[in-house]
Design a protein around this motif. Sequence first.
Motif, PDB file in Angstrom:
ATOM      1  N   VAL A   1       1.776  27.861   7.777  1.00 46.60           N
ATOM      2  CA  VAL A   1       0.418  28.408   7.767  1.00 46.60           C
ATOM      3  C   VAL A   1      -0.020  28.796   9.175  1.00 46.60           C
ATOM      4  O   VAL A   1      -0.606  29.863   9.393  1.00 46.60           O
ATOM      5  CB  VAL A   1      -0.563  27.382   7.160  1.00 46.60           C
ATOM      6  N   LYS A   2       0.292  27.950  10.148  1.00 48.28           N
ATOM      7  CA  LYS A   2      -0.077  28.254  11.531  1.00 48.28           C
ATOM      8  C   LYS A   2       0.629  29.500  12.046  1.00 48.28           C
ATOM      9  O   LYS A   2       0.126  30.194  12.935  1.00 48.28           O
ATOM     10  CB  LYS A   2       0.262  27.067  12.438  1.00 48.28           C
ATOM     11  N   GLY A   3       1.804  29.810  11.470  1.00 49.09           N
ATOM     12  CA  GLY A   3       2.558  30.976  11.914  1.00 49.09           C
ATOM     13  C   GLY A   3       1.822  32.284  11.709  1.00 49.09           C
ATOM     14  O   GLY A   3       2.074  33.263  12.410  1.00 49.09           O
ATOM     15  N   PHE A   4       0.879  32.319  10.755  1.00 45.04           N
ATOM     16  CA  PHE A   4       0.121  33.537  10.529  1.00 45.04           C
ATOM     17  C   PHE A   4      -0.851  33.831  11.672  1.00 45.04           C
ATOM     18  O   PHE A   4      -1.338  34.960  11.800  1.00 45.04           O
ATOM     19  CB  PHE A   4      -0.663  33.438   9.211  1.00 45.04           C
ATOM     20  N   ALA A   5      -1.134  32.819  12.495  1.00 44.46           N
ATOM     21  CA  ALA A   5      -2.070  33.002  13.617  1.00 44.46           C
ATOM     22  C   ALA A   5      -1.345  33.312  14.925  1.00 44.46           C
ATOM     23  O   ALA A   5      -1.976  33.337  15.980  1.00 44.46           O
ATOM     24  CB  ALA A   5      -2.924  31.749  13.790  1.00 44.46           C
ATOM     25  N   LYS A   6      -0.038  33.533  14.853  1.00 44.23           N
ATOM     26  CA  LYS A   6       0.714  33.821  16.078  1.00 44.23           C
ATOM     27  C   LYS A   6       0.930  35.314  16.219  1.00 44.23           C
ATOM     28  O   LYS A   6       1.086  36.021  15.226  1.00 44.23           O
ATOM     29  CB  LYS A   6       2.058  33.092  16.029  1.00 44.23           C
ATOM     30  N   PRO A   7       0.920  35.855  17.447  1.00 44.86           N
ATOM     31  CA  PRO A   7       0.726  35.148  18.728  1.00 44.86           C
ATOM     32  C   PRO A   7      -0.731  34.843  19.062  1.00 44.86           C
ATOM     33  O   PRO A   7      -1.022  34.154  20.011  1.00 44.86           O
ATOM     34  CB  PRO A   7       1.306  36.155  19.730  1.00 44.86           C
ATOM     35  N   MET A   8      -1.662  35.377  18.244  1.00 44.69           N
ATOM     36  CA  MET A   8      -3.081  35.081  18.458  1.00 44.69           C
ATOM     37  C   MET A   8      -3.803  35.201  17.124  1.00 44.69           C
ATOM     38  O   MET A   8      -3.344  35.929  16.222  1.00 44.69           O
ATOM     39  CB  MET A   8      -3.686  36.045  19.493  1.00 44.69           C
TER      40      MET A   8
END
Length: 227
Positions: A143-150
């Motif tokens: 889930v956090k990967g969707f917020a990368k790189p920002m």
Amino acid sequence: MGDLSEKLMEELESKTAFTIPVFGGIPVPDSCVVTWVIMAALVALSIILTHKLKKVPTGKQCLLEIGITKLNDFFLGILGPHGKKYLPILETLIIYIGFSNIIGIFGFVPPTKDINVTAALAGIAIILIQVTSVIEKGGIGWVKGFAKPMPIMIPINILELVTRPLSLCMRLFGNVLGAFVVMELIKICVPVGLPVVFSLYFDIFDGLIQAYVFVFLTSLFMSEAME
């Protein structure tokens, strides 16, 4: 050109091989039947090639081991050592798509000319990519990967869940169908001799290249998901 348009429309239509007489009739398309033929041929070939394996390989076992080693090295070069557990499904994909694309030389209609087949393959690929990400990163990490790189990239990263399988589907379908259109144009312009030469290219070389491109992109996306 009118005849070419009619043949092209025929190719785009999903033909029904037979109908299963349950629930009002379930149509079974030609692409499904040919897929069953390919599956049966691959199972039979696997049994023949793996029968009586020896510690010191000879003959057909040498060829089999060379082919599998080449595939293993190819995928591990992209995925790294952590991708070893994904080799069976990736190698199954490239073998199936390769056989599907070249089966036209045996008189069958390639299943990959059916957009439903290429869409299903693309769906399998994108599910594999996301499952890989969950396995390697965990649910929270995925889930956090969707917020990368920002964080501002969240809508674009979510959109990729649709665009990636769509691109895989249309690339494979478009190239296989495009090969058919080119062959029909060649038959119209030079009906004798030349079509045989180009048939060898489009039915064998180009078909294998498309299988390679499909699994290469799939494994590349998997490698990104594992980072």
